[in-house]
Design an enzyme around this catalytic site. Sequence first.
Site, short mmCIF file in Angstrom:
data_model
loop_
_atom_site.label_atom_id
_atom_site.label_comp_id
_atom_site.label_asym_id
_atom_site.label_seq_id
_atom_site.Cartn_x
_atom_site.Cartn_y
_atom_site.Cartn_z
N ASP A 171 -9.40 -3.90 -6.43
CA ASP A 171 -8.83 -2.77 -5.69
C ASP A 171 -9.19 -1.46 -6.40
OD1 ASP A 171 -7.27 -0.91 -4.33
OD2 ASP A 171 -5.47 -2.16 -4.31
N ARG A 211 -12.29 7.09 9.13
CA ARG A 211 -12.03 5.66 9.10
C ARG A 211 -13.09 4.92 8.31
NH1 ARG A 211 -7.74 2.53 8.80
NH2 ARG A 211 -8.10 0.44 9.66
N HIS A 230 -8.58 -3.66 -1.85
CA HIS A 230 -7.24 -3.24 -1.46
C HIS A 230 -6.71 -4.00 -0.25
CE1 HIS A 230 -3.78 -0.65 -1.10
NE2 HIS A 230 -4.09 -0.38 0.16
N ASP A 231 -7.57 -4.34 0.68
CA ASP A 231 -7.15 -5.02 1.91
C ASP A 231 -6.89 -6.51 1.73
OD1 ASP A 231 -6.90 -2.99 3.69
OD2 ASP A 231 -8.74 -3.40 4.81
N SER A 265 0.84 -1.20 0.00
CA SER A 265 0.00 0.00 0.00
C SER A 265 0.88 1.26 0.00
CB SER A 265 -0.95 -0.05 1.21
OG SER A 265 -1.90 0.97 1.17
#
Length: 366
Positions: free
Chosen positions: A312, A214, A345-346, A145
């Site tokens: 992503d 968040r 993405h995670d 990342s």
Amino acid sequence: MADARLYYDLPSPFAMKRGGALHGAQLAYETWGTLNPTRDNGVFILTGLSPSAHATSNEVDASDGWWEGIIGPGKAIDTDKYFVICANTLGSCRGSSGPASINPATGKLYRLEFPELALEDVANASHALVTSLGIEQLACLVGCSMGGMSSLAYMLLHPGSVAAHISISTAPQAQPFAIAIRSLQREAIRSDPAWNDGSYDDAHYPLNGMRIARKLGVVMYRSAMEWSGRFGRIRLESDQRHDEAFSSEFQIESYLEGHAQRFARSFDPNSYLYLSRASDWFDIAEYGGGKVSDGMLKIGIERALVIGVETDILFPLSQQQEIADGLRAAGANVDFVPLDCPQGHDAFLVEIDVFGAAIAQFLASL
């Protein structure tokens, strides 16, 4: 719980790319495995925005790290073979110097007096740490990342310091979509009255701003495919809802709130702002006369593994291809691995078996 962190004192003054310098700054880091006599088995890991240096458990701190399934004896990054180092990013708040640290010139927290932070500063600080350990060339530099962006800067600014590179879900420059989302996250924090131009404390803390920031991040880090599969349109039970108007009604809303509440006070808001903006500023095209491809040509390594995820939306697969093509054009032997994972993405934090297999195969080929 014992603290496994070690601390490296950065050269003082430590000059910053965008001006100013740090005095008495430090990096918090952890290590696993043993550095061999020739000091050529070092693997350095550059993290995303929020992780600590605790990438995996060790004898001092047995708690699971953020990449527990990847690093360790016999695992993909084998600590029986490699000497693995992970540092908390410069500018963060998990042991390294940043806005939440004491400014030695004033004896007070830096807050917004911390110099403007660039990912090149992260790279230079990381390189200083590595060389302090007696390592002239890393066997492999791993960047995930935001850490992948810092890794590109590391290799470009310090030629010959890296033999092989593993690039995971990153970018050679920030694209408009990522900038837009991060801008909204920063606005949420700065718009919270308790942020108070960076002068908050535990009693007056920008909790709502951090919660919203968040939530935006979690939505961006995953994919619509995963949200549909995990939550669909399932509603909360009546006893799980609140009475106020427009309160959470769906399970996905409750999940985001729980995630936000757990994170909001665990990470310093000013550090979040600094690292977020540093990600937006990064652009390897600066080193190539305005072209990413020409900037990539200045990175000289032998081998590279570039992993991307089709779902992503933060760092799309096209940017992973751009990195792979750029490293290949610069002379590296590159393996490009596009993965079809629903987690977006995670995925590198979730699909441990899939990512671990790709990493293990690459390292075995070195």
